[in-house]
Design a protein around this motif. Sequence first.
Motif, short mmCIF file in Angstrom:
data_model
loop_
_atom_site.label_atom_id
_atom_site.label_comp_id
_atom_site.label_asym_id
_atom_site.label_seq_id
_atom_site.Cartn_x
_atom_site.Cartn_y
_atom_site.Cartn_z
N UNK A 11 -12.99 24.04 12.04
CA UNK A 11 -12.07 23.33 12.46
C UNK A 11 -12.08 21.65 12.39
N UNK A 12 -13.35 21.18 12.34
CA UNK A 12 -13.76 20.00 12.30
C UNK A 12 -13.25 19.16 11.15
N UNK A 13 -13.65 20.10 9.97
CA UNK A 13 -13.37 19.66 8.77
C UNK A 13 -11.90 19.51 8.37
N UNK A 14 -10.89 20.22 9.08
CA UNK A 14 -9.53 20.07 8.85
C UNK A 14 -8.91 18.94 9.43
N UNK A 15 -9.43 18.35 10.78
CA UNK A 15 -8.70 17.23 11.42
C UNK A 15 -9.29 15.92 11.26
N UNK B 184 -12.15 12.63 10.62
CA UNK B 184 -13.14 11.85 11.59
C UNK B 184 -12.01 11.13 12.39
N UNK B 185 -10.95 10.86 12.15
CA UNK B 185 -10.13 10.24 13.22
C UNK B 185 -9.45 11.29 14.37
N UNK B 186 -9.32 12.56 13.83
CA UNK B 186 -9.23 13.61 14.73
C UNK B 186 -10.04 13.81 15.68
N UNK B 187 -11.42 13.93 15.35
CA UNK B 187 -12.44 14.17 16.20
C UNK B 187 -12.67 12.88 17.25
N UNK C 221 -12.06 10.59 22.60
CA UNK C 221 -11.51 9.66 23.56
C UNK C 221 -10.50 10.10 24.53
N UNK C 222 -9.64 11.34 24.17
CA UNK C 222 -8.87 12.15 25.09
C UNK C 222 -9.62 12.80 26.06
N UNK C 223 -10.73 13.55 25.83
CA UNK C 223 -11.43 14.10 26.74
C UNK C 223 -12.18 13.19 27.80
N UNK C 224 -12.81 12.35 26.96
CA UNK C 224 -13.19 11.06 27.75
C UNK C 224 -12.46 10.47 28.90
#
Length: 64
Positions: free
Chosen positions: A1-5, A7-10, A15-18
């Motif tokens: 999943x991480x390869x689809x979103x 670096x900016x998505x990660x 930031x959202x969860x933090x």
Amino acid sequence: MLDKIGTAGVLGLVLLIGGIGLVAVENPLVAAGICFAIAGLLLVAYGFVTTILSALGMGLGDVT
């Protein structure tokens, strides 16, 4: 999943969860409200994207 979103998505997810975690430390009820608001926005965005894709003939079908 991480390869689809990407670096900016990660970074955005971190930031959202933090941010929600920081609010939850001070007031869990407000953090729950923020989570519901974000979930609602995501559902609206999903609706827009599926409607636009199906209007262009690239719909995913009825996945609900």
